[in-house]
Design a protein around this motif. Sequence first.
Motif, mmCIF file in Angstrom:
data_model
loop_
_atom_site.group_PDB
_atom_site.id
_atom_site.type_symbol
_atom_site.label_atom_id
_atom_site.label_comp_id
_atom_site.label_asym_id
_atom_site.label_seq_id
_atom_site.Cartn_x
_atom_site.Cartn_y
_atom_site.Cartn_z
ATOM 1 N N ILE A 90 80.276 21.331 45.330
ATOM 2 C CA ILE A 90 79.115 22.157 45.649
ATOM 3 C C ILE A 90 78.832 22.243 47.149
ATOM 4 C CG2 ILE A 90 78.027 21.800 43.406
ATOM 5 C CD1 ILE A 90 76.235 19.699 44.671
ATOM 6 N N ALA A 91 79.605 21.507 47.957
ATOM 7 C CA ALA A 91 79.443 21.577 49.408
ATOM 8 C C ALA A 91 80.237 22.719 50.017
ATOM 9 C CB ALA A 91 79.870 20.249 50.047
ATOM 10 N N ARG A 96 82.049 28.770 43.337
ATOM 11 C CA ARG A 96 81.103 29.796 42.913
ATOM 12 C C ARG A 96 80.050 29.238 41.955
ATOM 13 N NH1 ARG A 96 83.900 35.093 40.955
ATOM 14 N NH2 ARG A 96 81.806 35.879 41.439
ATOM 15 N N THR A 97 78.830 29.645 42.162
ATOM 16 C CA THR A 97 77.713 29.159 41.348
ATOM 17 C C THR A 97 76.769 30.304 40.993
ATOM 18 O OG1 THR A 97 76.182 28.727 43.174
ATOM 19 C CG2 THR A 97 77.802 27.005 42.675
ATOM 20 N N ASP A 127 72.269 24.885 51.909
ATOM 21 C CA ASP A 127 72.689 25.671 53.068
ATOM 22 C C ASP A 127 73.817 26.629 52.693
ATOM 23 O OD1 ASP A 127 72.433 26.126 55.983
ATOM 24 O OD2 ASP A 127 74.480 25.357 56.055
ATOM 25 N N VAL A 128 74.703 26.160 51.813
ATOM 26 C CA VAL A 128 75.811 27.005 51.349
ATOM 27 C C VAL A 128 75.279 28.213 50.586
ATOM 28 C CG1 VAL A 128 77.699 27.104 49.660
ATOM 29 C CG2 VAL A 128 77.601 25.232 51.314
ATOM 30 N N GLN A 129 74.271 27.996 49.732
ATOM 31 C CA GLN A 129 73.717 29.122 48.976
ATOM 32 C C GLN A 129 73.172 30.189 49.917
ATOM 33 O OE1 GLN A 129 74.413 28.704 45.598
ATOM 34 N NE2 GLN A 129 75.214 26.834 46.525
ATOM 35 N N LEU A 130 72.506 29.762 50.973
ATOM 36 C CA LEU A 130 71.940 30.718 51.930
ATOM 37 C C LEU A 130 73.031 31.479 52.670
ATOM 38 C CD1 LEU A 130 68.958 28.694 53.462
ATOM 39 C CD2 LEU A 130 68.836 30.570 51.830
ATOM 40 N N LYS A 131 74.032 30.748 53.141
ATOM 41 C CA LYS A 131 75.063 31.416 53.934
ATOM 42 C C LYS A 131 75.934 32.342 53.103
ATOM 43 C CE LYS A 131 78.971 28.105 53.934
ATOM 44 N NZ LYS A 131 80.052 29.071 53.659
ATOM 45 N N GLU A 132 76.037 32.042 51.790
ATOM 46 C CA GLU A 132 76.831 32.875 50.895
ATOM 47 C C GLU A 132 76.015 34.010 50.274
ATOM 48 O OE1 GLU A 132 80.098 32.666 50.382
ATOM 49 O OE2 GLU A 132 80.325 30.922 51.709
ATOM 50 N N ALA A 159 65.092 33.836 55.186
ATOM 51 C CA ALA A 159 66.538 33.629 55.060
ATOM 52 C C ALA A 159 67.055 33.986 53.667
ATOM 53 C CB ALA A 159 66.885 32.174 55.382
ATOM 54 N N GLY A 160 66.147 34.306 52.747
ATOM 55 C CA GLY A 160 66.579 34.736 51.420
ATOM 56 C C GLY A 160 66.193 33.831 50.272
#
Length: 205
Positions: A90-91, A96-97, A127-132, A159-160
Amino acid sequence: MSNNVKPLILGVSGASGLIYAVRALKFLLEAEYTIELVASKSSFMVWQSEQGTPMPSEPKAQEQFWRQQAGVELGGKLHCHPWADVGANIASGSFRTLGMIIMPCSMSTVAKLAGGLSSDLLERAADVQLKEGRKLIIVPRETPFSLIHLRNLVSLAEAGARIVPAIPAWYHHPQTVEDLVDFVVARSLDQLDIDCVPIKRWKGR
């Protein structure tokens, strides 16, 4: 069986109100979702304080622990991650999630996410969810909010992220603490288009 192939990340930070995470996990597992769970370091102390029992740190033991707390021995899939394992699946954005929900979310976690800091796996996964460009649901459990808290929450919203404070309603005539908790859980999961919590929804007068 469910067709929910992509997993949902459930982050549990060190805010009071860990019952929110327990109830969310109960309904998600019963609905056959796959859950990747990461509890922050401070959540272990909060659980001990609120429940008077220790939370195990070893992943397999923690999976059994969370299932016992949720009352769902079978159903769905649950994978627990050590808070310090920043090399977990998840890092990475390539994993994919369906998105991630942090429930409850401490103001410390909010501040770090708003500042782009990733000091543990929970923060890195968020942070990954935001950047993706994936869905990130923040369920802050604090009162009152200081101006710093509010500004950090605004930064995350810009940021979403979706901000769903742990504020229950009363129009559904709650009778128990679980009724109040489940309303917040349902409204939080609504942001992910997940409808698996049996609450009475407003249908008009």
